[in-house]
Enzyme design. Sequence first.
Site, mmCIF file in Angstrom:
data_model
loop_
_atom_site.group_PDB
_atom_site.id
_atom_site.type_symbol
_atom_site.label_atom_id
_atom_site.label_comp_id
_atom_site.label_asym_id
_atom_site.label_seq_id
_atom_site.Cartn_x
_atom_site.Cartn_y
_atom_site.Cartn_z
ATOM 1 C CB VAL A 20 -32.762 -35.898 -58.177
ATOM 2 C CG1 VAL A 20 -32.458 -36.874 -59.307
ATOM 3 C CG2 VAL A 20 -34.171 -35.326 -58.305
ATOM 4 C CE LYS A 21 -28.110 -42.357 -52.867
ATOM 5 N NZ LYS A 21 -28.490 -43.530 -52.066
ATOM 6 C CB VAL A 22 -27.301 -37.728 -59.995
ATOM 7 C CG1 VAL A 22 -26.674 -37.816 -61.371
ATOM 8 C CG2 VAL A 22 -28.615 -36.955 -60.045
#
Length: 218
Positions: A86-88
């Site tokens: 998950v790219k945050v």
Amino acid sequence: MQFFIDTANLDEIKEANDLGILDGVTTNPSLMAKEGITGEENIMNHYISICNIVDGPVSAEVNATDFEGIVKEGTYLATLHKNIVVKVPMVLDGIKAIKYFSKKGIKTNCTLIFSAGQALLAAKAGATYISPFLGRLDDISANGLDLVAQIRTIYDNYAFDTQILAASVRHPMHIIHCAEIGSDVMTGPLKAIKALASHPLTTSGLEQFLADFKKGNQ
Ligand code: E4P
């Protein structure tokens, strides 16, 4: 150093994967839009298609910027495939969400890193990867590689597990310098990866070998 490809183009991902040197993929909303992938369902299906090509981490970016929204989107993205990371975004709510995901065992990539302080915060929160955008720093006359080296020193000082994923790589020398610095991963375009194979002396040397072989075997 691990090689990720920075694209949402399935043909390019296949080509890099077929070379046998690909370890993973990074995407972002701009790269998805560039391929004409729009609408939630299409975007989710595209992530699954990418995961079906490459057996390695695939970064899928959330579009929310508040804690609840990031957690909701990221939790769903993580259910799509075991390789989704998950790219945050690097915002304070993103840091909180990275801490939440790390406790849940969900892998994260903290994106849009432009300073050592941001990289330190993301590592403290337990990010799996951080993405310093070196090309974009170079674009504004700063030195992206200096930032990668500074983060390397900081992470080594405290044995942080967070991996440095050098992003916004633009050309083969970026890749080579990242390897010299000890970046854990680099993500770049297919063109920059393929350019590593080229050398004029290899080309002329091979031409000569083939010509001599032909002469000797006529
Ligand atoms: C990183 O994950 C980003 O997708 C990417 O590397 C940004 O690169 P750009 O600066 O070439 O857009």
